[in-house]
Design a protein around this motif. Structure first.
Motif, PDB file in Angstrom:
ATOM      1  N   GLU A 172      28.594   8.468  34.380  1.00  0.00           N
ATOM      2  CA  GLU A 172      29.157   7.960  33.128  1.00  0.00           C
ATOM      3  C   GLU A 172      28.469   6.651  32.746  1.00  0.00           C
ATOM      4  O   GLU A 172      28.028   5.890  33.612  1.00  0.00           O
ATOM      5  N   ALA A 173      28.433   6.408  31.449  1.00  0.00           N
ATOM      6  CA  ALA A 173      27.779   5.182  30.969  1.00  0.00           C
ATOM      7  C   ALA A 173      28.608   3.963  31.357  1.00  0.00           C
ATOM      8  O   ALA A 173      29.820   4.045  31.540  1.00  0.00           O
ATOM      9  N   THR A 211      28.431  -0.372  33.087  1.00  0.00           N
ATOM     10  CA  THR A 211      27.879  -1.233  34.133  1.00  0.00           C
ATOM     11  C   THR A 211      28.912  -1.366  35.243  1.00  0.00           C
ATOM     12  O   THR A 211      30.089  -1.581  34.962  1.00  0.00           O
TER      13      THR A 211
END
Lengths: 416, 142
Positions: free
Chosen positions: B98-99, B101
């Motif tokens: 998943e995108a 940070t």
């Protein structure tokens, strides 16, 4: 199975190329594919794959139900498969063979049905070398009746210490359930000695044959056990089917395991009566296609030159053992030699976790297994948490062994 | 792909488990196993003023499990439960592709593991233990 010393050449008397060509995966995956995890799952042979496909695409119908021709053909094919499996096991008759989903299912049937006859304080004797499938079912079923689980310890080579049978077996012992071959050490159990101990007190002897059947036909009558379990996917057939052989006289006495269709004689709301074995133990629609594949594999395997295959397998095992001993920091576990063992070698790489070993070997197309191999008591007895296992089968060759050894040298260089 | 699992950062981080120690008086201790391989972590947490004051652990496992335990121990000290839960969730998201940070940038070292599903549990084992520890702490001190 008592192993003879390996011949000078692994391929004496064996056309290995022809044999490998009977396993489609080797053509499909090419030369950089070294499958050394047959103790987990054997590769499917052509005979089994074709039987499975033929049933699913041209002969699919339920068994033991319909009267139309297709259903009748399916039923006949299913019963022929049962007979082929029975022949591979050396059974007196096909009806002694119960089709299961695999060894785990088979051993759960054994544990459930045998423990139903036990009383509190009766003892079930296992060993520390057992796969969890031959431990947990006995714990679950034994607990319900208050049975006591005991275990045969291991000797320094990781074999069952059968010298301890005298102190472990008593009139309280009602069931002895042991592995025919360890899935971690490859050690072959002297079933004859276990049988003598079982017979001396009238105990039922159950043998987990999952690791033995891929190395040649079995003779359950000569073994003298009462039940014998194995999985089809380890016998180069499809996943989803296995077998439990039950000596006829014992099978007649045992209650059912699962209830449902196919296993009954008559059903009424007030109560039911049950079919004769083997159908009593086959509730519901069986795994028909995988069972046909298993029958086809058993029939094909039964016609092979097993003395030559055995010599080939053990020559490879010897090459592997010798090679492992030349690599710094690698310690094979289990029997030191080739006597009374299958071509399976587990080992420890000092300072490197087995999963890391297996991951790096995979870079070279070498498929091995790392972990406890569903045998935590065995690892604990050997003072280990996990190990790496290379398990050979009839289709392996020297290139497979050499690829593993070269890979292990690289593992040691990079991580140890 | 495999080579990236064993890059210098992961190997070096994993080796730091040799210096790890258990806490003498933890507030919470959790033992978690990876049933697949029998790997095990014993994780100790000590709390002060609602934040983690100290982390101890004994980790028996592969390089990935050991490296994950070291990263956890490095970053958990000073964090409150909310941050710890964000770190767990961000690691799961990273492995799932998943995108976003990760809560702790050092968790990015595990990006190569994303492609090897069979090893996700190795990385997650210490964080699963952390999650159990937080749940237990909340039950005991709501």
């Amino acid at each position: 199975m008592t192993a003879a010393p390996p011949p000078a050449s692994a391929s004496d008397g064996l056309d290995l190329g022809a044999l490998r060509s009977e396993f489609p995966i080797f053509t499909a995956r090419g030369p950089r594919f070294h499958y050394l995890d047959s103790a987990a799952t054997g590769q499917i042979c052509r005979a089994a794959a074709e039987a499975l496909l033929a049933y699913e695409t041209r002969g699919r119908a339920n068994v033991k139900r319909g009267v139309y021709r297709l259903a009748d053909e399916a039923t006949q094919a299913f019963e022929r498969a049962r007979a082929e499996i029975a022949a591979y096991l050396g059974a007196r008759e096909a009806r002694e063979v119960v089709i299961t989903s695999g060894t785990t299912h088979a051993l759960n049937i054994a544990a459930h049905c045998l423990c139903a006859r036990l009383r509190a304080g009766d003892e079930i004797l296992l060993s520390l070398a057992e796969h969890h499938s031959n431990i947990v079912p006995w714990q679950l079923a034994g607990e319900r009746v208050g049975a006591v689980i005991r275990a045969i310890p291991l000797d320094r080579e990781g074999r069952l210490d059968l010298d301890r049978l005298g102190e472990l077996v008593s009139r309280r012992t009602k069931v002895i359930a042991v592995t025919h071959c360890s899935n971690v050490t490859g050690a072959v159990t002297d079933i004859g000695r276990v049988r003598e101990a079982a017979q001396s007190v009238g105990a039922v002897l159950v043998v987990d044959g999952a690791q033995r059947v891929p190395h040649g036909p079995v003779d359950v009558q000569a073994l003298g056990c009462d039940l014998y379990a194995f999985s089809g996917h380890k016998l180069f057939a499809a996943t989803g089917a296995g077998a439990l052989w039950i000596r006829r006289e014992l099978a007649e006495e045992l209650p059912p395991f699962l209830g449902g269709g196919e296993m009954i004689r008559r059903v009424a709301i007030e109560g039911s009566t049950f079919a004769a074995p083997p159908h009593r133990f086959e509730a519901g629609t069986p795994p028909i296609g995988p069972a046909l594949a298993l029958g086809a594999a058993a029939a094909w395997l039964a016609g092979l030159d097993w003395p030559a295959i055995h010599a080939h397998e053990m020559a490879l095992a010897g090459r592997l053992l010798a090679g492992l001993r030349t690599i710094r920091g690698i310690r094979p576990i289990g029997p030191e030699g080739l006597q009374a063992r299958t071509p399976l070698v587990s080992f420890v790489v000092d300072g490197v976790h087995p999963h890391d070993v297996c991951q790096l070997l995979d870079e070279r197309g070498v498929c091995t297994r790392g972990g406890h191999h569903c045998a935590q008591p065995l690892h604990e007895a050997l003072g280990l948490e996990a190990s790496t296992r290379a398990s050979l089968a009839l289709y392996n060759d020297e290139a497979d062994v050499d690829a593993l050894l070269e890979g292990l040298e690289d593992v040691v260089r990079r991580l140890a | 792909m495999t080579a990236e699992l064993y890059d210098a950062a992961i190997v070096a981080t994993a080796k730091a488990t040799a210096e790890a120690e258990r806490l003498p008086a933890p507030d919470v201790t959790v033992e978690e196993d990876n049933p697949l391989c029998g790997d095990r972590i014993t994780l100790d947490l000590a709390f002060a003023d609602g934040r983690v004051a100290a982390v101890g652990h004994k980790t028996r496992g592969c390089l990935l499990t050991r490296a994950a335990a070291v990263v956890l121990a490095r970053h958990a000290v000073g964090a409150d439960p909310a941050e710890l839960r964000r770190a767990i969730a961000s690691l799961r998201a990273l492995l799932a592709g998943e995108a976003g940070t990760p809560e702790w940038p050092e968790l990015s070292m595990f990006e190569p593991v994303r492609a090897v599903a069979s090893r996700h549990d190795c990385v997650l084992l210490p964080f699963r233990a952390l999650e159990v520890a937080l749940d237990r702490r909340e039950r005991e001190r709501p």
